[in-house]
Motif scaffolding. Sequence first.
Motif, PDB file in Angstrom:
ATOM      1  N   GLN A  84       2.376 -68.041  78.614  1.00 30.96           N
ATOM      2  CA  GLN A  84       0.993 -68.003  79.097  1.00 30.96           C
ATOM      3  C   GLN A  84       0.339 -66.624  78.998  1.00 30.96           C
ATOM      4  O   GLN A  84      -0.836 -66.482  79.318  1.00 30.96           O
ATOM      5  CB  GLN A  84       0.952 -68.442  80.557  1.00 30.96           C
ATOM      6  N   LEU A  85       1.097 -65.624  78.600  1.00 33.24           N
ATOM      7  CA  LEU A  85       0.548 -64.268  78.581  1.00 33.24           C
ATOM      8  C   LEU A  85      -0.620 -64.137  77.624  1.00 33.24           C
ATOM      9  O   LEU A  85      -0.691 -64.816  76.603  1.00 33.24           O
ATOM     10  CB  LEU A  85       1.635 -63.273  78.174  1.00 33.24           C
ATOM     11  N   GLN A  86      -1.491 -63.225  77.994  1.00 33.44           N
ATOM     12  CA  GLN A  86      -2.611 -62.832  77.138  1.00 33.44           C
ATOM     13  C   GLN A  86      -2.564 -61.309  77.031  1.00 33.44           C
ATOM     14  O   GLN A  86      -2.092 -60.636  77.930  1.00 33.44           O
ATOM     15  CB  GLN A  86      -3.928 -63.282  77.753  1.00 33.44           C
ATOM     16  N   LEU A 124      -4.008 -61.406  90.583  1.00 27.09           N
ATOM     17  CA  LEU A 124      -5.048 -60.555  91.155  1.00 27.09           C
ATOM     18  C   LEU A 124      -6.330 -60.560  90.329  1.00 27.09           C
ATOM     19  O   LEU A 124      -7.410 -60.447  90.877  1.00 27.09           O
ATOM     20  CB  LEU A 124      -4.533 -59.124  91.311  1.00 27.09           C
ATOM     21  N   SER A 125      -6.210 -60.671  89.026  1.00 20.13           N
ATOM     22  CA  SER A 125      -7.395 -60.718  88.171  1.00 20.13           C
ATOM     23  C   SER A 125      -7.716 -62.175  87.863  1.00 20.13           C
ATOM     24  O   SER A 125      -6.929 -63.083  88.170  1.00 20.13           O
ATOM     25  CB  SER A 125      -7.121 -59.964  86.861  1.00 20.13           C
ATOM     26  N   VAL A 126      -8.834 -62.412  87.243  1.00 19.35           N
ATOM     27  CA  VAL A 126      -9.186 -63.771  86.813  1.00 19.35           C
ATOM     28  C   VAL A 126      -8.105 -64.293  85.874  1.00 19.35           C
ATOM     29  O   VAL A 126      -7.640 -65.430  86.000  1.00 19.35           O
ATOM     30  CB  VAL A 126     -10.578 -63.788  86.134  1.00 19.35           C
ATOM     31  N   GLN A 127      -7.690 -63.451  84.960  1.00 11.42           N
ATOM     32  CA  GLN A 127      -6.640 -63.802  84.003  1.00 11.42           C
ATOM     33  C   GLN A 127      -5.339 -64.177  84.736  1.00 11.42           C
ATOM     34  O   GLN A 127      -4.710 -65.183  84.434  1.00 11.42           O
ATOM     35  CB  GLN A 127      -6.429 -62.579  83.105  1.00 11.42           C
ATOM     36  N   GLY A 128      -4.961 -63.378  85.715  1.00 14.27           N
ATOM     37  CA  GLY A 128      -3.750 -63.645  86.486  1.00 14.27           C
ATOM     38  C   GLY A 128      -3.866 -64.903  87.324  1.00 14.27           C
ATOM     39  O   GLY A 128      -2.918 -65.689  87.443  1.00 14.27           O
TER      40      GLY A 128
END
Length: 157
Positions: free
Chosen positions: A25-27, A143-147
């Motif tokens: 799932q990493l970006q 913590l971020s939108v991505q996370g």
Amino acid sequence: MLASKTFPQLDQGSMLQLAQLLAEQLQWPMVIFLEGDLGAGKTTFSRGLIQSLGHKGNVKSPTYTLVEPYEDLIAGPVYHFDLYRLADPEELEFMGIRDYLDHAVCLVEWSERGQGILPQADLIIHLTYAENGNSRDLTIEGLSVQGQLIIENWQAI
């Protein structure tokens, strides 16, 4: 609202499976803090993630080198930091930390030692000894939108 998910009483194999699921799932770019006591499994989790991304060699703890680069990965570079021996957060500026952050996945152990220099993490992975003493509890926070999107994707697991 902070998104989080806890996985209790993981053995080493289960922890490596979670690392593989995260790798899928990493970006890029992304900053991931790994928190836990000595021996809690931070490097084991990092090893599972890096090898899941295609690294064929050993993954060692960068305790003495501060950073180990993994630039041979198809998805993009990963830099594994261990700040345990960092004397002063300013040392990160001298080593050019910002050059790593803008294009890579950065796994950071002992992130509190880089406070004031490191950016906010996208994900924080907390590893603690489980009550039985033989396994680990893992909590992952976005913590971020991505996370947070990664955590939401894991809610079905």
